[in-house]
Design a protein around this motif. Structure first.
Motif, mmCIF file in Angstrom:
data_model
loop_
_atom_site.group_PDB
_atom_site.id
_atom_site.type_symbol
_atom_site.label_atom_id
_atom_site.label_comp_id
_atom_site.label_asym_id
_atom_site.label_seq_id
_atom_site.Cartn_x
_atom_site.Cartn_y
_atom_site.Cartn_z
ATOM 1 N N TYR A 59 4.850 4.052 -10.061
ATOM 2 C CA TYR A 59 4.184 3.311 -11.134
ATOM 3 C C TYR A 59 5.133 2.386 -11.897
ATOM 4 O O TYR A 59 4.686 1.513 -12.630
ATOM 5 C CB TYR A 59 3.485 4.286 -12.090
ATOM 6 C CG TYR A 59 2.328 4.980 -11.418
ATOM 7 C CD1 TYR A 59 1.075 4.395 -11.371
ATOM 8 C CD2 TYR A 59 2.513 6.209 -10.790
ATOM 9 C CE1 TYR A 59 0.020 5.017 -10.731
ATOM 10 C CE2 TYR A 59 1.460 6.840 -10.143
ATOM 11 C CZ TYR A 59 0.218 6.233 -10.113
ATOM 12 O OH TYR A 59 -0.822 6.854 -9.464
ATOM 13 N N VAL A 72 -1.600 -1.315 -3.968
ATOM 14 C CA VAL A 72 -2.573 -0.250 -4.172
ATOM 15 C C VAL A 72 -1.842 1.076 -4.021
ATOM 16 O O VAL A 72 -1.104 1.288 -3.059
ATOM 17 C CB VAL A 72 -3.737 -0.352 -3.158
ATOM 18 C CG1 VAL A 72 -4.676 0.834 -3.291
ATOM 19 C CG2 VAL A 72 -4.497 -1.661 -3.348
ATOM 20 N N ILE A 73 -2.048 1.956 -4.998
ATOM 21 C CA ILE A 73 -1.451 3.289 -4.989
ATOM 22 C C ILE A 73 -2.561 4.290 -4.688
ATOM 23 O O ILE A 73 -3.565 4.346 -5.415
ATOM 24 C CB ILE A 73 -0.818 3.621 -6.360
ATOM 25 C CG1 ILE A 73 0.240 2.579 -6.738
ATOM 26 C CG2 ILE A 73 -0.231 5.026 -6.347
ATOM 27 C CD1 ILE A 73 0.708 2.668 -8.184
ATOM 28 N N ILE A 74 -2.370 5.052 -3.614
ATOM 29 C CA ILE A 74 -3.358 6.044 -3.202
ATOM 30 C C ILE A 74 -2.634 7.271 -2.669
ATOM 31 O O ILE A 74 -1.420 7.258 -2.520
ATOM 32 C CB ILE A 74 -4.294 5.489 -2.103
ATOM 33 C CG1 ILE A 74 -3.466 5.046 -0.897
ATOM 34 C CG2 ILE A 74 -5.158 4.383 -2.628
ATOM 35 C CD1 ILE A 74 -4.249 4.848 0.356
ATOM 36 N N LEU A 134 0.881 -1.158 0.000
ATOM 37 C CA LEU A 134 0.000 0.000 0.000
ATOM 38 C C LEU A 134 0.919 1.208 0.000
ATOM 39 O O LEU A 134 1.738 1.368 0.908
ATOM 40 C CB LEU A 134 -0.896 0.007 1.246
ATOM 41 C CG LEU A 134 -1.855 1.192 1.394
ATOM 42 C CD1 LEU A 134 -2.843 1.255 0.227
ATOM 43 C CD2 LEU A 134 -2.604 1.097 2.717
ATOM 44 N N THR A 135 0.837 2.032 -1.040
ATOM 45 C CA THR A 135 1.811 3.108 -1.179
ATOM 46 C C THR A 135 1.173 4.434 -1.543
ATOM 47 O O THR A 135 0.138 4.478 -2.216
ATOM 48 C CB THR A 135 2.884 2.745 -2.235
ATOM 49 O OG1 THR A 135 3.840 3.801 -2.324
ATOM 50 C CG2 THR A 135 2.278 2.497 -3.591
ATOM 51 N N VAL A 145 4.875 -0.625 -8.850
ATOM 52 C CA VAL A 145 3.601 -1.134 -8.357
ATOM 53 C C VAL A 145 2.557 -0.974 -9.445
ATOM 54 O O VAL A 145 2.360 0.118 -9.980
ATOM 55 C CB VAL A 145 3.143 -0.376 -7.077
ATOM 56 C CG1 VAL A 145 1.774 -0.867 -6.629
ATOM 57 C CG2 VAL A 145 4.170 -0.527 -5.966
ATOM 58 N N GLU A 146 1.923 -2.076 -9.770
ATOM 59 C CA GLU A 146 0.793 -2.041 -10.697
ATOM 60 C C GLU A 146 -0.467 -1.932 -9.843
ATOM 61 O O GLU A 146 -0.804 -2.875 -9.107
ATOM 62 C CB GLU A 146 0.760 -3.295 -11.564
ATOM 63 C CG GLU A 146 -0.272 -3.240 -12.645
ATOM 64 C CD GLU A 146 -0.236 -4.453 -13.554
ATOM 65 O OE1 GLU A 146 -1.268 -4.708 -14.200
ATOM 66 O OE2 GLU A 146 0.799 -5.136 -13.627
ATOM 67 N N ASN A 147 -1.117 -0.775 -9.915
ATOM 68 C CA ASN A 147 -2.235 -0.480 -9.030
ATOM 69 C C ASN A 147 -3.317 -1.554 -9.102
ATOM 70 O O ASN A 147 -3.740 -1.955 -10.189
ATOM 71 C CB ASN A 147 -2.830 0.890 -9.357
ATOM 72 C CG ASN A 147 -3.642 1.454 -8.228
ATOM 73 O OD1 ASN A 147 -3.503 1.044 -7.078
ATOM 74 N ND2 ASN A 147 -4.502 2.404 -8.539
ATOM 75 N N ASN A 148 -3.730 -2.006 -7.938
ATOM 76 C CA ASN A 148 -4.750 -3.041 -7.760
ATOM 77 C C ASN A 148 -4.327 -4.404 -8.296
ATOM 78 O O ASN A 148 -5.164 -5.278 -8.495
ATOM 79 C CB ASN A 148 -6.089 -2.610 -8.371
ATOM 80 C CG ASN A 148 -6.657 -1.404 -7.664
ATOM 81 O OD1 ASN A 148 -6.700 -1.362 -6.440
ATOM 82 N ND2 ASN A 148 -7.053 -0.402 -8.428
ATOM 83 N N TYR A 149 -3.035 -4.583 -8.544
ATOM 84 C CA TYR A 149 -2.531 -5.892 -8.949
ATOM 85 C C TYR A 149 -1.535 -6.415 -7.907
ATOM 86 O O TYR A 149 -1.806 -7.389 -7.230
ATOM 87 C CB TYR A 149 -1.880 -5.823 -10.339
ATOM 88 C CG TYR A 149 -1.376 -7.169 -10.801
ATOM 89 C CD1 TYR A 149 -2.265 -8.116 -11.311
ATOM 90 C CD2 TYR A 149 -0.023 -7.507 -10.711
ATOM 91 C CE1 TYR A 149 -1.817 -9.365 -11.702
ATOM 92 C CE2 TYR A 149 0.416 -8.756 -11.117
ATOM 93 C CZ TYR A 149 -0.468 -9.677 -11.602
ATOM 94 O OH TYR A 149 -0.027 -10.916 -11.985
ATOM 95 N N ASN A 196 1.023 7.898 -3.566
ATOM 96 C CA ASN A 196 1.122 8.179 -4.989
ATOM 97 C C ASN A 196 2.284 9.154 -5.243
ATOM 98 O O ASN A 196 2.158 10.343 -4.992
ATOM 99 C CB ASN A 196 -0.206 8.787 -5.450
ATOM 100 C CG ASN A 196 -0.256 9.026 -6.927
ATOM 101 O OD1 ASN A 196 0.672 8.695 -7.667
ATOM 102 N ND2 ASN A 196 -1.339 9.614 -7.373
#
Length: 182
Positions: free
Chosen positions: A132, A142-144, A124-125, A135-139, A127
Motif C-alpha cells: 500500500y 490493483v491489489i488483490i 497487479l499485485t 500501489v494505490e489500489n485501482n489507480y 495483498n
C-alpha cells in the motif's frame, strides 16, 4: 530511474516473437516468498477461459526453479509461461509487457513494483503489508489476494479500458527519491 528508462529503450531482438499477444511479466529470484510456483496454476485457469497470452518470468536462482518448470510441463504451458532466466537487462522486456504481476507473500520495498512504476506499467499485485506504500489500489494498479489473480488477469485481458485507465493515471509518474524520503 534514468538508468532503468535508458535500459528499457534498448533494442529487444525477441520483441516481435514474444510480445505478439497480451503479456504479463513477473520478476525476481526463484524464492518461495515470491510465489512464482503459483503462476502455472493461475495461467491454466486463464487459458480455460479461452484467452491467449504470455507470462514471462524473469529471474533465476533459488530453490523454486525446478518446481516451476515441472508445473509448467504439468499444465502443458510451454508456449504460455516462459522462463527467461536472469537477464542483464530485464527492463526492455518489462516495458513491452502489458502488466506486471507480483505474487509475493511479503516484501519490504518491492523494487520490481517501483521499476514498473518508473516504466509506467500497470501493476497487479498480491495483498501484502507494504504494497500500500507503492500501489494505490485501482489507480496505478490493483491489489488483490493471489486466490483472485486468475479472475483479474482475465479482466485485464478482456477490458482494455481498465489497462488504459491505469496507464493514463501513471503516465506522468516520476520517481522522486527526495519526495519518498520525506
Amino acid at each position: 530511474s534514468d538508468y532503468i528508462i535508458k535500459k528499457s529503450l534498448e533494442t529487444n531482438d525477441r520483441k516481435n516473437e514474444l510480445f505478439n499477444c497480451f503479456s504479463l511479466v513477473s520478476v525476481g529470484r526463484m524464492d518461495p516468498v515470491k510465489q512464482f510456483n503459483l503462476i502455472p496454476k493461475i495461467a491454466s485457469k486463464v487459458i480455460e477461459s479461452g484467452l491467449k497470452f504470455k507470462w514471462f518470468i524473469i529471474g533465476d536462482g533459488g530453490v523454486e526453479k525446478e518446481i516451476i518448470k515441472e508445473e509448467i510441463r504439468k499444465f502443458n504451458l510451454d508456449d504460455t509461461v516462459i522462463m527467461l532466466g536472469a537477464l542483464e537487462n530485464p527492463y526492455n522486456y518489462m516495458v513491452n509487457s502489458n502488466l506486471l504481476v507480483c505474487l509475493s507473500s511479503s516484501e519490504a520495498c518491492p523494487n520490481v513494483i517501483n521499476e514498473a512504476r518508473i516504466l509506467h506499467i500497470p501493476i497487479l499485485t498480491n495483498n501484502f503489508g507494504s504494497v500500500y506504500e507503492y500501489v494505490e489500489n485501482n489507480y496505478n494498479g490493483v491489489i488483490i489476494d493471489n486466490s483472485e489473480m486468475a479472475d483479474f488477469i482475465i479482466k485485464f485481458i478482456t477490458d482494455q479500458s481498465l489497462i488504459d485507465s491505469i496507464k493514463d493515471n501513471i503516465k506522468d509518474f516520476v520517481y522522486d527519491n527526495d519526495y519518498i524520503i520525506k
